[in-house]
Design a protein around this motif. Structure first.
Motif, mmCIF file in Angstrom:
data_model
loop_
_atom_site.group_PDB
_atom_site.id
_atom_site.type_symbol
_atom_site.label_atom_id
_atom_site.label_comp_id
_atom_site.label_asym_id
_atom_site.label_seq_id
_atom_site.Cartn_x
_atom_site.Cartn_y
_atom_site.Cartn_z
ATOM 1 N N ARG A 1 10.523 -1.676 -6.840
ATOM 2 C CA ARG A 1 10.631 -0.583 -7.802
ATOM 3 C C ARG A 1 12.107 -0.279 -8.044
ATOM 4 N N GLU B 1 3.060 4.525 -0.931
ATOM 5 C CA GLU B 1 2.972 5.526 -1.998
ATOM 6 C C GLU B 1 4.067 5.358 -3.059
ATOM 7 N N ASP C 1 0.812 -1.225 0.000
ATOM 8 C CA ASP C 1 0.000 0.000 0.000
ATOM 9 C C ASP C 1 0.846 1.276 0.000
ATOM 10 N N LEU D 1 5.075 2.810 -4.515
ATOM 11 C CA LEU D 1 4.674 1.882 -5.573
ATOM 12 C C LEU D 1 3.763 2.550 -6.598
ATOM 13 N N LYS D 2 3.196 3.705 -6.238
ATOM 14 C CA LYS D 2 2.307 4.413 -7.163
ATOM 15 C C LYS D 2 3.061 5.394 -8.058
ATOM 16 N N LYS D 3 4.328 5.641 -7.724
ATOM 17 C CA LYS D 3 5.121 6.587 -8.520
ATOM 18 C C LYS D 3 5.608 5.927 -9.806
ATOM 19 N N LYS D 4 5.557 6.684 -10.875
ATOM 20 C CA LYS D 4 6.080 6.173 -12.145
ATOM 21 C C LYS D 4 7.599 6.211 -12.143
#
Length: 201
Positions: A147, A61, A59, A63-66
């Motif tokens: 990532r 953040e 969950d 992991l949500k970044k490009k």
């Protein structure tokens, strides 16, 4: 050993400083070691370069970044190895390369195992850094929590090291060749990133 049955090999897992101590006391022939180490009595022969990667809670953040940048990791959510590990020192230096102070990171928690840190990340949140080789054997589901850095890719230089007085240079060359043959080919390319120091000199 399979390729060169005439060679007797004994393998031990030791902390970095113990490898150096034993090389200098001639009780160890060769070490596989993260460099540069900057010691005139030790010869370093770089063999491969593995990326430093992020392992985060599902969950998180990050992991949500490009595109993840090194400044994104200088937060108190970063779980780290305990004192004495060169990988911990590399993480600290990676933050300092971006002019971040590491005094706010959670140094009060110490673990000697990346596996333990990853389990804590899974259970408690946050993230940690892991070397690229650790990702190779992860389950596909777990790899979704990894990532890469997209710019100024941080690399660990892994070398075969030995005392400058060691004379069995042919054996060292063969060992380097065997290691290079089993790591992913991309790890042989030094130019794909920036080597992160761990030992101040």
């Amino acid at each position: 050993i399979r390729r060169y049955p005439g060679v007797q090999v004994e393998v031990e897992e030791l902390i970095s400083e113990e490898i150096i101590r034993r090389l200098k006391h001639d009780t160890l022939d060769v070490g596989i070691f993260v460099t540069p180490y900057h010691d005139s009595k030790i010869v370093e022969q770089p063999v491969f370069y593995e990326e430093m990667m992020i392992y985060a809670h599902p969950d998180h953040e990050l992991l949500k970044k490009k595109d993840v940048k090194t400044q994104d990791i200088a937060t108190p959510e970063l779980w780290m190895l305990g004192d004495g590990h060169c990988f911990r020192d590399q993480v600290i230096n990676l933050c300092e390369m971006r002019n971040f102070q590491h005094r706010n990171l959670p140094f009060d928690f110490e673990s000697n195992s990346l596996e333990t840190l990853m389990k804590i990340v899974d259970k408690e949140g946050g993230f940690t850094l892991i070397p690229q080789l650790a990702v190779l054997y992860m389950a596909a589901e777990q790899q979704k929590q990894v990532r890469k850095f997209r710019e100024n890719v941080p690399l660990r230089e892994v070398s075969v090291i030995y005392s400058r007085y060691y004379i069995k240079h042919k054996l060292i060359e063969l060992l380097c060749e065997e290691i290079r043959a089993v790591v992913p080919k991309e790890m042989l390319d030094k130019k794909r990133g920036q080597i992160v120091e761990w030992k101040n000199h």
